[in-house]
Write a protein that holds these residues in place. Structure first.
Motif, mmCIF file in Angstrom:
data_model
loop_
_atom_site.group_PDB
_atom_site.id
_atom_site.type_symbol
_atom_site.label_atom_id
_atom_site.label_comp_id
_atom_site.label_asym_id
_atom_site.label_seq_id
_atom_site.Cartn_x
_atom_site.Cartn_y
_atom_site.Cartn_z
ATOM 1 N N ILE A 158 40.051 48.854 41.288
ATOM 2 C CA ILE A 158 39.604 47.608 40.675
ATOM 3 C C ILE A 158 40.108 47.515 39.236
ATOM 4 C CG2 ILE A 158 37.586 46.335 39.840
ATOM 5 C CD1 ILE A 158 37.943 46.045 42.793
ATOM 6 N N ALA A 159 40.038 48.630 38.508
ATOM 7 C CA ALA A 159 40.533 48.635 37.125
ATOM 8 C C ALA A 159 42.018 48.293 37.076
ATOM 9 C CB ALA A 159 40.267 49.987 36.483
ATOM 10 N N SER A 160 42.784 48.828 38.020
ATOM 11 C CA SER A 160 44.210 48.541 38.077
ATOM 12 C C SER A 160 44.462 47.077 38.412
ATOM 13 C CB SER A 160 44.881 49.447 39.116
ATOM 14 O OG SER A 160 46.251 49.154 39.244
ATOM 15 N N ALA A 206 33.015 38.354 46.554
ATOM 16 C CA ALA A 206 31.798 37.933 45.847
ATOM 17 C C ALA A 206 31.301 39.013 44.899
ATOM 18 C CB ALA A 206 30.713 37.560 46.860
ATOM 19 N N GLY A 207 31.239 40.257 45.376
ATOM 20 C CA GLY A 207 30.734 41.332 44.535
ATOM 21 C C GLY A 207 31.626 41.612 43.346
ATOM 22 N N THR A 208 32.942 41.628 43.573
ATOM 23 C CA THR A 208 33.886 41.869 42.482
ATOM 24 C C THR A 208 33.798 40.761 41.444
ATOM 25 O OG1 THR A 208 35.390 43.035 43.984
ATOM 26 C CG2 THR A 208 36.311 42.236 41.913
ATOM 27 N N LEU A 209 33.750 39.526 41.895
ATOM 28 C CA LEU A 209 33.666 38.389 40.987
ATOM 29 C C LEU A 209 32.438 38.495 40.084
ATOM 30 C CD1 LEU A 209 34.593 35.457 40.157
ATOM 31 C CD2 LEU A 209 32.945 34.666 41.856
ATOM 32 N N ALA A 234 41.336 42.052 45.071
ATOM 33 C CA ALA A 234 40.519 43.114 45.658
ATOM 34 C C ALA A 234 40.241 42.838 47.134
ATOM 35 C CB ALA A 234 39.210 43.252 44.889
ATOM 36 N N ALA A 235 39.914 41.587 47.460
ATOM 37 C CA ALA A 235 39.678 41.225 48.857
ATOM 38 C C ALA A 235 40.949 41.393 49.679
ATOM 39 C CB ALA A 235 39.167 39.789 48.946
ATOM 40 N N SER A 236 42.088 41.036 49.088
ATOM 41 C CA SER A 236 43.366 41.181 49.791
ATOM 42 C C SER A 236 43.681 42.647 50.064
ATOM 43 C CB SER A 236 44.486 40.550 48.961
ATOM 44 O OG SER A 236 44.267 39.163 48.785
#
Length: 307
Positions: free
Chosen positions: A290-292, A247-250, A270-272
């Motif tokens: 996250i950038a990767s 949720a936060g990443t999205l 990211a969650a995985s």
């Protein structure tokens, strides 16, 4: 630049690693115990900030050492501003049991989270402007959450609801939300077991419905159609907090201008990654990770399909 405003809870998580989850009435011994920062509001704010988004977290805490632990945990989050709402209730706690293979159960207190009044929630949303994102979950009271969503919409912000936990009837809230994020179980509850839960969430008022499917990825349902995003195959160690990473990443990526499909694909990745590590906030991908993942997500992921 738009901002992500997270109004939610913050807890101190006590994580017990066990060989298996106990049966009713049974006692099992933990192989390890860890204490770390957590809570859906705090977790999602951290995940959003690590996308490079500008994030504000407003969270109720007590006047106790646990509140100080939470503040210290955010010291290195450069893009995250925390508004600690100190009250008389003790800082909320979560007890998390994690079995071998990653399955977990969680019990959280909510006395502190439920101390936020509707009037306070509305005042906290006064700084929202068009283009901002308001991210909500289910830990606050129904009245405070509704007040925040209505205030956010009135100020032109996009309202995003993560339906965990479902502790009260959320049906009336869906019509106030531009995006609703639910896991399969939550989506089934909110749609009365509809066969097509994504479309059913939208039919109940959500602008966009996103259903997280654990190791199977996520389903996106919009007015334009539906898409499934496959998850990479990983060795699962601990699933606690993975939904918050998603949720936060999205929302962080949406606030920085990334399209929904790419943001969702990166959030799934990211969650995985987080489930391959132990504990909640300590398992979250770093900003460089996250950038990767975002760069990798610009290339089609095997297994993705559109409907």
């Amino acid at each position: 630049m738009s901002r992500v405003f997270v109004l939610g809870n913050a807890t101190v998580d006590q994580v017990h690693c066990v060989e298996r989850l106990p049966a009713p009435g049974e006692t099992v011994l933990a192989s390890s115990i860890a204490r770390c920062a957590g809570g859906k509001g705090l977790n999602q704010a951290v995940a959003a900030a690590r996308t490079g988004a500008r994030v504000t977290l407003a969270a109720p805490v007590g006047r106790d050492p646990d509140a100080a632990l939470l503040a210290q945990s955010l010291a290195g989050e450069a893009e995250l501003e925390a508004l600690w709402l100190a009250g008389d209730a003790p800082t909320d706690l979560s007890s998390i049991w994690v079995a071998e293979g990653g399955e977990n159960v969680i019990v959280s207190s909510a006395g502190c989270a439920r101390s936020i009044t509707p009037e306070q929630a509305m005042r906290l949303c006064d700084t929202l402007v068009p283009g901002d994102f308001l991210l909500l979950q289910g830990n606050l009271s129904a009245q405070a959450t509704h007040a925040a969503a209505e205030a956010g919409r009135a100020r032109g912000a996009s309202c995003v609801l993560n339906t965990a936990p479902i502790a009260w009837d959320m049906h009336a809230l869906l019509r106030l939300c531009d995006i609703v994020i639910a896991n399969a179980g939550e989506a089934a509850i909110l749609t009365a077991g509809a066969a097509d839960v994504g479309k059913a969430l939208r039919a109940r008022g959500a602008g966009t419905g996103i259903v997280t499917l654990g190791p199977r990825g996520a389903l996106i349902s919009t007015e334009a159609g539906q898409a499934t995003i496959a998850a990479p195959q990983v060795e699962t160690v601990d699933t606690a907090g993975a939904g918050d990473v998603f949720a936060g990443t999205l929302v962080g990526l949406l606030s920085t201008g990334h399209p929904l499909g790419l943001a969702t694909q990166t959030a799934v990745a990211a969650a995985s990654l987080s489930v391959t590590r132990r504990n909640t906030m300590p398992s979250f991908p770093t900003r460089s990770e996250i950038a990767s993942l975002l760069e990798r997500g610009r290339r089609p992921m095997p297994g993705s399909a559109h409907a």
